[in-house]
Structure formats: C-alpha cells, structure tokens
Design a protein around this motif. Structure first.
Motif, PDB file in Angstrom:
ATOM      1  N   VAL A   1       0.848  -1.202   0.000  1.00  0.00           N
ATOM      2  CA  VAL A   1       0.000   0.000   0.000  1.00  0.00           C
ATOM      3  C   VAL A   1       0.883   1.250   0.000  1.00  0.00           C
ATOM      4  CG1 VAL A   1      -1.710   1.316   1.306  1.00  0.00           C
ATOM      5  CG2 VAL A   1      -1.937  -1.174   1.095  1.00  0.00           C
ATOM      6  N   LEU A   2       1.933   1.251   0.816  1.00  0.00           N
ATOM      7  CA  LEU A   2       2.841   2.397   0.878  1.00  0.00           C
ATOM      8  C   LEU A   2       3.518   2.654  -0.462  1.00  0.00           C
ATOM      9  CD1 LEU A   2       4.627   1.917   4.312  1.00  0.00           C
ATOM     10  CD2 LEU A   2       3.178   3.843   3.658  1.00  0.00           C
TER      11      LEU A   2
ATOM     12  N   GLY B   1      -2.892   6.493  -2.964  1.00  0.00           N
ATOM     13  CA  GLY B   1      -2.594   7.783  -2.356  1.00  0.00           C
ATOM     14  C   GLY B   1      -3.763   8.742  -2.242  1.00  0.00           C
ATOM     15  N   GLU B   2      -4.931   8.388  -2.789  1.00  0.00           N
ATOM     16  CA  GLU B   2      -6.076   9.309  -2.778  1.00  0.00           C
ATOM     17  C   GLU B   2      -7.063   8.925  -1.686  1.00  0.00           C
ATOM     18  OE1 GLU B   2      -9.942  10.637  -5.492  1.00  0.00           O
ATOM     19  OE2 GLU B   2      -8.521   9.147  -6.239  1.00  0.00           O
TER      20      GLU B   2
ATOM     21  N   ARG C   1      -9.719  -1.698  -3.553  1.00  0.00           N
ATOM     22  CA  ARG C   1      -8.719  -0.835  -2.914  1.00  0.00           C
ATOM     23  C   ARG C   1      -8.415  -1.329  -1.505  1.00  0.00           C
ATOM     24  NH1 ARG C   1     -10.810   3.924  -1.769  1.00  0.00           N
ATOM     25  NH2 ARG C   1      -8.878   5.118  -1.861  1.00  0.00           N
ATOM     26  N   ARG C   2      -7.199  -0.980  -1.044  1.00  0.00           N
ATOM     27  CA  ARG C   2      -6.789  -1.341   0.313  1.00  0.00           C
ATOM     28  C   ARG C   2      -6.381  -0.075   1.076  1.00  0.00           C
ATOM     29  NH1 ARG C   2      -2.480  -6.019  -1.116  1.00  0.00           N
ATOM     30  NH2 ARG C   2      -1.836  -4.340  -2.527  1.00  0.00           N
ATOM     31  N   LEU C   3      -6.791  -0.006   2.340  1.00  0.00           N
ATOM     32  CA  LEU C   3      -6.474   1.122   3.204  1.00  0.00           C
ATOM     33  C   LEU C   3      -5.928   0.583   4.523  1.00  0.00           C
ATOM     34  CD1 LEU C   3      -9.518   1.618   1.751  1.00  0.00           C
ATOM     35  CD2 LEU C   3      -9.145   3.872   2.697  1.00  0.00           C
ATOM     36  N   VAL C   4      -4.943   1.280   5.063  1.00  0.00           N
ATOM     37  CA  VAL C   4      -4.315   0.867   6.320  1.00  0.00           C
ATOM     38  C   VAL C   4      -4.515   1.963   7.362  1.00  0.00           C
ATOM     39  CG1 VAL C   4      -2.128   0.369   7.477  1.00  0.00           C
ATOM     40  CG2 VAL C   4      -2.589  -0.592   5.199  1.00  0.00           C
ATOM     41  N   LEU C   5      -4.941   1.558   8.556  1.00  0.00           N
ATOM     42  CA  LEU C   5      -5.069   2.479   9.681  1.00  0.00           C
ATOM     43  C   LEU C   5      -4.122   2.020  10.791  1.00  0.00           C
ATOM     44  CD1 LEU C   5      -6.674   4.908  10.898  1.00  0.00           C
ATOM     45  CD2 LEU C   5      -8.107   3.184  12.030  1.00  0.00           C
ATOM     46  N   PRO C   6      -3.035   2.773  11.039  1.00  0.00           N
ATOM     47  CA  PRO C   6      -2.145   2.421  12.166  1.00  0.00           C
ATOM     48  C   PRO C   6      -2.871   2.602  13.492  1.00  0.00           C
ATOM     49  CG  PRO C   6      -1.065   3.951  10.625  1.00  0.00           C
ATOM     50  CD  PRO C   6      -2.525   3.931  10.280  1.00  0.00           C
TER      51      PRO C   6
ATOM     52  N   ALA D   1       2.883   9.393   1.840  1.00  0.00           N
ATOM     53  CA  ALA D   1       2.682   8.928   3.210  1.00  0.00           C
ATOM     54  C   ALA D   1       3.785   9.459   4.121  1.00  0.00           C
ATOM     55  CB  ALA D   1       2.653   7.399   3.250  1.00  0.00           C
ATOM     56  N   LEU D   2       3.423   9.716   5.360  1.00  0.00           N
ATOM     57  CA  LEU D   2       4.374  10.243   6.336  1.00  0.00           C
ATOM     58  C   LEU D   2       5.275   9.135   6.875  1.00  0.00           C
ATOM     59  CD1 LEU D   2       1.880  12.461   8.380  1.00  0.00           C
ATOM     60  CD2 LEU D   2       3.531  13.239   6.664  1.00  0.00           C
ATOM     61  N   PRO D   3       6.452   9.476   7.370  1.00  0.00           N
ATOM     62  CA  PRO D   3       7.309   8.465   8.011  1.00  0.00           C
ATOM     63  C   PRO D   3       6.619   7.777   9.177  1.00  0.00           C
ATOM     64  CG  PRO D   3       8.560  10.475   7.592  1.00  0.00           C
ATOM     65  CD  PRO D   3       7.125  10.795   7.281  1.00  0.00           C
TER      66      PRO D   3
END
Length: 368
Positions: A35-36, A109-110, A73-78, A42-44
């Motif tokens: 995903v990254l 990225g959107e 689509r794939r989304l990641v939530l830390p 994306a932020l560090p």
C-alpha cells in the motif's frame, strides 16, 4: 443508547458509500508495504517500521487495521493498544502522544470521503473503551467534512515547508530575508552542523534534551524532580535510540556545535516525499545568540530536498506563539486539523477536569 450506537446511527448509510469487503487486524507487513509503495506522500509515521518502534518503546500491541473495499482498494489504519486490559477497557491510539500522525494510508494515495466514513463506522461498532485517531494534517479537510460533530475533537495546527522547485527556490522565495541573514550569521559565528544516521549522535541529543527539560520546568513553574520524572516517562532514552536503530538512514540526528560544544540538536525522519522534524533540544543561552537552530533547519531542509522530499513537516505549534513564528520564518505554511476521539463512555471530560486540578495545585505550590 450507547455512544457507539449513537455514532453509528448518525453516520447512517448514504448513496455511494463503500463498506469494507474484509477487515484484517493486525495488518500484514508485506501488504502494508505494498500500500505504501503506491502512496509516496505517506508520512514516516505511517509505516509498519514506525509502528514497530512505537510498540517496542511503549509496550503497546499492534492492532492496526487493513480495509479491503469492494472495488479492490486497500487502506491501512495504524493503531496500537496497551495489552492485557481486555477489549472493554482498551484504549486504541493512532498514534500515541509524541509519535506523530497516523490516519489512513490509501492504496493509490487518494483519500476519499467514503473511505473516512467507512472507517469511522467500523471503529464506532467495536467494543473498546475509546479510540483516538490523529490523521495526516494534509487530509484534514476530507476528515472534517465527514466525521460527525458528535465525535470529540482536539484542535491542532501544524506547519509545513513545501520544497518544490529545489533548494535555491526555497532559499530565495520561502525563507524570509531575516532567516537567510541569521543562517549567514550562524556560519560567520563558526557554528558547525554534523549529521548522522547511525545513532552515534543520539546521546548528544539526550544530553541537550535534559538541559531543555530543566529550562521548560523553570519556565512553567514545575518542580525539577517532577519535570524530570515526567520527561523520562514521555521521552525515555530508548525512544530515539530505538527509532534510530530501526529506521537507519531514514532517521537523521543533526547537532550544531559552537566553539566545539554541542548547543542544539534536532531529529528528522525521512519518508519517500515527506521529511518530518520530530524532536529538538538546545542550550538556549548558547544556541540563541549564534542562531544555531536556523543553520540546523536550513541544513536539514537542504538534505531533504537532495533526498527527493517535496515537503518538510515541522510539527505542531500553538497559534500566535514563538514556535509558530520561528517555523514561519522558513516559509512554513500553517494547516489546521483535528484529532478524533470516539468513546463508549465520556471519560475525556473527566480526565481534563482532573488534569486542570493538578495544574492548579502545582501552580499554587510554585508560588510558595
């Protein structure tokens, strides 16, 4: 009706909303990296390596969430959680205080409004005590337009220097003239900046940080022993050491020396396109007169541009503060955003009242 049920009712379902096809927790590292790879902005602090740093230092566990939508689509939530509390007492953080923004990382990225709505609805239905999400400030408008007004907000402001056009463009058109003059004065005064990405300079940073804690305590009227204990809990030595070891060349420590003595230092994190100023410390009486911090950030900004970054995030500031003014001198643009807290019971107002009482007691004691 519980707060979570109320929130789900307020969100409702609107035409065009997506529902996750699948939710996986924790997120597999290889999927997160995929995903990254398609989200260069994306932020560090939105990487799996960063989440491992958080868990290693704080003892939290990884409860990150992967959302797979019906359109592929794939989304990641830390997210992290203190272990062994059980879900009914669990408080999830994305991310904890002192660890930067988390928020959603989206394939491609959107970030879309329906993405935020889907994730908020998912978080609202979980049986945890509270969930705090601190999004990427660049996505603030999308979050604010969708998150219901019933969700608690902590208002913040961050500042970012945009680096497009190269260093000459940034130096001539974004740095203020007085900033350029201060950089030159630092160089004429003999200030020298050293950069390291192996962790060798981390002990120097901690030495300066300890001096800064004492200065902040005197400024705020806190007893020194208390200030030092709080700092040791909030910023233990292993924190920056762990980040430097795990991020390697993506974590840079800059130290400014004057007459052979370290007078100020900053820690900068590098993402694919975004650099983050993460930590800073100084001997104010020695660094201030020779403008050491100006030369430090000028050097870090030049290095970020050389590394291919298009933004240098200087972190949060209070409005109308000396810190806001300092960052603005480099051409940093202000961005308002919010952290969002979802609670099954209203614990935040109680905590804030308790903290206010402690602050009043400390203030009275400092006058004795």
């Amino acid at each position: 009706m519980s707060a979570g049920a109320s929130l789900k009712r307020r969100l409702g379902a609107t035409p065009g909303d997506q529902r996750p096809l699948r939710v996986t927790s924790p997120v597999p590292v290889d999927v997160w990296e995929q995903v990254l790879a398609s989200a260069p902005n994306a932020l560090p602090s939105q990487t799996p390596t960063w989440l491992r740093c958080v868990c290693t230092v704080t003892g939290y566990e990884d409860v990150s969430r992967l959302y797979e939508t019906v359109d592929g689509r794939r989304l990641v939530l830390p997210l992290v959680r203190r272990p062994r509390l059980g879900s009914l007492l669990a408080a999830d953080f994305g991310l904890p205080v002192g660890w930067g923004p988390g928020g959603l990382v989206c394939e491609g990225g959107e970030l879309r409004p329906e993405d935020v709505r889907m994730v908020i609805a998912d978080l609202a239905q979980r049986h945890v005590l509270s969930t705090l999400v601190r999004p990427d400030p660049a996505a603030a408008a999308t979050w604010e337009a969708v998150v219901p007004t019933s969700v608690l907000r902590e208002r913040r402001m961050t500042q970012t220097v945009f680096l497009d056009g190269g260093f000459d463009e940034v130096w001539r058109k974004r740095f203020r003239s007085d900033t350029r003059n201060r950089v030159r004065r630092a160089e004429r005064a003999g200030v020298v900046v050293e950069c390291d990405d192996t962790g060798r300079l981390v002990p120097v940073f901690h030495q300066l940080y300890g001096e800064s804690v004492d200065r902040w305590a005197r400024r705020d009227g806190l007893p020194l022993p208390l200030a030092r204990r709080l700092a040791a809990r909030r910023e233990p030595h292993r924190k920056v050491q762990t980040v430097a070891a795990m991020l390697g060349s993506r974590c840079r420590t800059y130290v400014a020396y004057h007459e052979g003595r370290p007078v100020s230092a900053i820690v900068v994190l590098l993402g694919t396109r975004t650099a983050m100023y993460w930590r800073g410390a100084m001997l104010e009486k020695l660094a201030g007169p020779v403008y050491a911090n100006y030369l430090l950030h000028k050097t870090a900004i030049a290095d970020a541009i050389e590394a291919g970054c298009t933004a240098y995030n200087m972190g949060d500031s209070a409005r109308v503060s000396s810190l806001e003014l300092f960052k603005s001198r480099f051409g940093a643009v202000s961005q308002d955003y919010a952290c969002y807290r979802m609670e099954r019971v209203p614990i935040t107002p109680l905590v804030e009242r308790a903290r206010g009482g402690v602050r009043r007691i400390l203030a009275l004691r400092s006058r004795e």
